[in-house]
Scaffold this active site. Structure first.
Site, PDB file in Angstrom:
ATOM      1  N   HIS A  36       0.865  -1.183   0.000  1.00  0.00           N
ATOM      2  CA  HIS A  36       0.000   0.000   0.000  1.00  0.00           C
ATOM      3  C   HIS A  36       0.903   1.234   0.000  1.00  0.00           C
ATOM      4  CE1 HIS A  36      -3.624  -2.390   0.936  1.00  0.00           C
ATOM      5  NE2 HIS A  36      -2.779  -3.160   1.585  1.00  0.00           N
ATOM      6  N   LEU A  37       0.870   1.999  -1.095  1.00  0.00           N
ATOM      7  CA  LEU A  37       1.705   3.212  -1.175  1.00  0.00           C
ATOM      8  C   LEU A  37       0.924   4.460  -0.777  1.00  0.00           C
ATOM      9  CD1 LEU A  37       3.804   2.530  -4.424  1.00  0.00           C
ATOM     10  CD2 LEU A  37       4.504   2.227  -2.043  1.00  0.00           C
ATOM     11  N   ASN A  73      -6.565   0.623  -2.802  1.00  0.00           N
ATOM     12  CA  ASN A  73      -7.414   1.300  -1.800  1.00  0.00           C
ATOM     13  C   ASN A  73      -6.866   2.676  -1.424  1.00  0.00           C
ATOM     14  OD1 ASN A  73      -5.267   0.085  -0.433  1.00  0.00           O
ATOM     15  ND2 ASN A  73      -6.460  -0.413   1.390  1.00  0.00           N
ATOM     16  N   ASN A 102      -5.030  -6.927   9.481  1.00  0.00           N
ATOM     17  CA  ASN A 102      -6.159  -7.684   8.960  1.00  0.00           C
ATOM     18  C   ASN A 102      -5.720  -8.509   7.746  1.00  0.00           C
ATOM     19  OD1 ASN A 102      -8.739  -8.612   8.573  1.00  0.00           O
ATOM     20  ND2 ASN A 102      -9.406  -6.826   7.417  1.00  0.00           N
ATOM     21  N   ASP A 117       2.525  -6.913   2.410  1.00  0.00           N
ATOM     22  CA  ASP A 117       1.290  -6.195   2.772  1.00  0.00           C
ATOM     23  C   ASP A 117       1.675  -4.921   3.541  1.00  0.00           C
ATOM     24  OD1 ASP A 117      -1.263  -5.350   3.122  1.00  0.00           O
ATOM     25  OD2 ASP A 117      -1.941  -7.033   4.344  1.00  0.00           O
TER      26      ASP A 117
END
Ligand code: DOR
Length: 434
Positions: free
Chosen positions: A72-73, A104, A288, A315
């Site tokens: 996730h960047l 996201n 999660n 992740d």
């Protein structure tokens, strides 16, 4: 000869060519031009051209830069957590030279304009190679399929609603059908929301003791089972994200035995620590799917060993310090993973779970193959994306020194053995020793 260098006398591991031995790698203009066992030409070359750089890799592993297919960047939209600039540099610090970034963001990467924005930013400001992952459904709302074809054309290498499951079975079925047309994997965040809703850690005795609502393993297992059945029905390309439970490992193993078109990933935290890390309401251990039990950790390790789990991804999920300061059940889930991933993965080699060659497969070659990019290899002609790794160098994890904006790690203060000390990417040498 422009911009040339030689990595000399390193232990080269390149499973794409079955190489596991001492040798030299010659690089020119960011490309690997030659690999040979112990070349003697280095000193002669140096005399001829003083700019010629020699990196002595005696006693070190020379491996393909890691390909991290789940990160996730946060850009666009959540630049207070991470940016493409900070995230990609943090990745390079961790020996990672290619990342696939989840959609996201805000706006969600569910159309070609956002994909193009990410690619442009990555080109301008990124230290490593960036491959966007498009959303399966518009706005990740689970109601309507996104324009997968257009995003694929723009450069997306996979599709996922990561962070959210695709609850609606018919949408998942269609996405899997399209995955064949576009030749991309569908990465499934397996979570049955009706079972996990309101939960913030693994369900068990500890969650009861801490007074926190739990997320049962069944929440993951049920969706893994559904998606396997849909992959079987459609023949589509299913990739299971962040496997954390013994049950998922068993289901994936059985599916592979039946020949289902499925691959799977886990992350360093799922094979290293248990729910115990949450004790004291440590929000930096909130993730999660949640950290599980020792039985699950062992099953995940077994899955890595027997090939059920094909890859290790981080992740990498950076969050702002203030967000992680909230009460446990309100704090966001996620671990900042780039700068500890390779060291934690090397523990598998130290512990005899994987050989170095198997580890390189799972962190570089397999992910590159799954998303269909020409990376994870040291073949002549390929980009010189390389992580020079010292197996024995010990260090203490100090989140304040992370390049990533996300300091959220449950490994704060851990002493780890083994780390990348030089990363070569996009024609640049990053020497982390200085
Ligand atoms: O812990 C997580 N954090 N799991 C996810 O699936 C999403 C991620 C995030 O975006 O923060």
């Amino acid at each position: 000869m422009r911009n040339a260098m030689l990595i000399k006398n390193g232990h080269i591991i390149d499973p794409s060519q079955g190489i596991d031995g001492i040798g030299d790698i010659l690089i020119e203009d960011g490309k690997i031009v030659k690999m040979e066992q112990k070349s003697r030409r280095a000193e002669e070359q140096k005399k001829k051209s003083p700019d010629f750089r020699i990196i002595d890799a005696t006693g070190l592993y020379v491996i393909p830069g890691l390909v991290d297919m789940h990160v996730h960047l946060r850009e666009p939209g959540f630049e207070h957590k991470e940016t493409i600039k900070t995230g990609t540099l943090a990745a390079v610090k961790g020996g990672i030279t290619s990342v696939c970034c989840m959609p996201n963001t805000n706006p969600v990467n569910d159309n070609r304009t956002v994909t193009e924005f990410i690619l442009r930013k990555a080109y301008d400001e990124g230290s490593c190679n960036v491959y966007p992952i498009g959303a399966i459904t518009k706005g990740q709302k689970g109601e309507e399929l996104a324009e997968m074809g257009m995003m694929r054309e723009e450069g997306c290498v996979a599709f996922s609603d990561d962070g959210m499951p695709v609850v609606n079975g018919i949408l998942m079925r269609r996405a899997l059908e399209y995955s064949k047309t576009f030749n991309v994997p569908i990465i499934s965040h397996c979570e049955d929301i009706s079972l996990s809703e309101g939960g913030s850690m693994n369900e068990g005795a500890l969650s009861t003791q801490l007074g926190l609502r739990g997320i049962p393993s069944a929440s993951e297992d049920v969706m893994v089972a559904r998606d396997i059945i849909l992959a079987e029905l459609t023949g589509g390309r299913l990739h299971i994200a962040h496997v954390s439970t013994e049950g998922s490992v068993r289901l994936i193993r059985q599916a592979k035995e039946r020949g289902v078109n499925i691959t799977a990933e886990t992350c360093p935290h799922y094979f290293t620590i248990t729910e115990d890390a949450v004790k004291g309401y440590n929000t930096n251990a909130k993730v999660n799917p949640p950290l599980r039990t020792q039985k699950d950790v062992e099953a995940v390790r077994e899955g890595l060993k027997d090939g059920t789990i094909d890859i290790i991804a981080t992740d990498h999920a950076p969050h702002h310090r203030d967000e992680k300061l909230l009460e446990f059940d309100k704090a966001p889930s996620g671990i900042s993973g780039f700068e500890t991933a390779l060291s934690l993965s090397l523990m598998l080699v130290h512990d005899g779970v994987l050989t170095m060659s198997r580890l390189v497969e799972k962190t570089a070659l397999h992910p590159a193959r799954i998303v269909g990019i020409d990376k994870g290899t040291l073949k002549t002609g390929s980009d010189a994306d390389i992580a020079i790794t010292d197996m024995n160098k010990e260090f203490k994890v100090e989140p304040d020194k992370f390049i990533s904006k996300g300091k959220n790690t449950p490994f704060d203060g851990w002493k780890l053995k083994g780390m990348p000390i030089i990363t070569i990417c996009k024609g640049k040498i990053y020497d982390w020793r200085s």
